[in-house]
Design a protein around this motif. Structure first.
Motif, PDB file in Angstrom:
ATOM      1  N   ASN A 152      21.481  18.725  -4.170  1.00 42.87           N
ATOM      2  CA  ASN A 152      20.942  19.625  -2.924  1.00 42.87           C
ATOM      3  C   ASN A 152      22.112  19.687  -2.008  1.00 42.87           C
ATOM      4  OD1 ASN A 152      19.950  20.434  -0.444  1.00 42.87           O
ATOM      5  ND2 ASN A 152      18.534  18.734   0.063  1.00 42.87           N
ATOM      6  N   HIS A 159      24.254  28.412  -0.062  1.00 46.99           N
ATOM      7  CA  HIS A 159      24.138  29.839   0.088  1.00 46.99           C
ATOM      8  C   HIS A 159      25.700  30.213   0.317  1.00 46.99           C
ATOM      9  CE1 HIS A 159      20.086  28.570   0.951  1.00 46.99           C
ATOM     10  NE2 HIS A 159      20.569  27.777   2.156  1.00 46.99           N
ATOM     11  N   HIS A 213      15.806  21.304  -2.919  1.00 50.92           N
ATOM     12  CA  HIS A 213      15.751  21.544  -1.504  1.00 50.92           C
ATOM     13  C   HIS A 213      14.522  20.988  -1.052  1.00 50.92           C
ATOM     14  CE1 HIS A 213      19.138  24.169  -1.807  1.00 50.92           C
ATOM     15  NE2 HIS A 213      18.553  24.997  -2.859  1.00 50.92           N
ATOM     16  N   LEU A 214      14.523  20.518   0.177  1.00 54.49           N
ATOM     17  CA  LEU A 214      13.458  19.858   0.835  1.00 54.49           C
ATOM     18  C   LEU A 214      12.530  20.819   1.437  1.00 54.49           C
ATOM     19  CD1 LEU A 214      15.664  17.500   3.065  1.00 54.49           C
ATOM     20  CD2 LEU A 214      13.917  16.737   1.549  1.00 54.49           C
ATOM     21  N   SER A 215      13.087  21.890   1.870  1.00 53.00           N
ATOM     22  CA  SER A 215      12.271  23.001   2.507  1.00 53.00           C
ATOM     23  C   SER A 215      12.227  24.294   1.599  1.00 53.00           C
ATOM     24  CB  SER A 215      13.042  23.621   3.899  1.00 53.00           C
ATOM     25  OG  SER A 215      14.254  24.167   3.652  1.00 53.00           O
ATOM     26  N   ARG A 220      18.982  32.246   3.650  1.00 53.56           N
ATOM     27  CA  ARG A 220      18.723  31.061   2.950  1.00 53.56           C
ATOM     28  C   ARG A 220      18.008  31.557   1.546  1.00 53.56           C
ATOM     29  NH1 ARG A 220      19.946  26.708   6.238  1.00 53.56           N
ATOM     30  NH2 ARG A 220      19.016  27.219   8.431  1.00 53.56           N
TER      31      ARG A 220
END
Ligand code: CA2
Length: 147
Positions: free
Chosen positions: A73, A79, A99-101, A110
């Motif tokens: 992560n 980015h 990624h969490l989101s 993003r």
């Protein structure tokens, strides 16, 4: 099975700030969860976090020969960092981007991952469970390489 989990900048703040975006689970909670599942699956994990881009690059370089897969992560460096992309490509160790989101459902800046093209795949948007899915993907790669 040796798997290296790397976490980039600000992930040390998980559970302490912006819980509406990243949840209430801390990075230590996530590490404990991953350790538990890894033990059950017969895998050994090493779990690290840094706010420094160069440190991530160094860890990726020195993973060669020590770890079979990297679960990464890269946080904001996802980015921005050509250096991380080059390090991943340079080691040749299979790397899974997590990624969490869901980065594709957030701000446009993003949506672009500079590391995606050199990673085996991307797991994004499952909260802390993205780490478990990353672990399972890593085990799958190892078992496929060495049946
Ligand atoms: O969703 C993810 O896992 C991200 O990698 C998290 C990064 C973000 O820059 C990426 O676009 C997506 C941000 C990590 C920062 O985490 C914080 C946690 C609590 C408070 C502030 C930041």
């Amino acid at each position: 099975m040796k798997i290296l989990f790397l976490n980039g900048p600000n992930l040390n703040l998980l559970g302490q700030r912006e819980p509406e975006v990243y949840g209430k689970t801390t990075l230590a909670d996530i590490e404990a969860m991953v350790r538990k599942r890894a033990a059950a699956r017969g895998a050994t994990i090493n779990f690290r976090q840094t706010n420094l881009e160069g440190e991530l690059v160094g860890w990726i370089q020195s993973a060669k020969g020590a770890f079979e897969v990297i679960v990464l992560n890269a946080a904001a460096y996802t980015h921005t960092s050509v250096a991380l992309r080059d390090a991943i490509a340079g080691t040749g160790i299979p790397t899974i981007e997590i990624h969490l989101s869901n980065i594709h459902a957030r701000e446009e800046f993003r949506h672009k991952s500079l590391i995606a093209g050199v990673c085996r795949g991307q797991i994004t948007g499952f909260g802390a469970n993205s780490y478990i899915l990353g672990l399972e993907a890593a085990i799958n790669i190892i078992e496929t390489i060495k049946p």
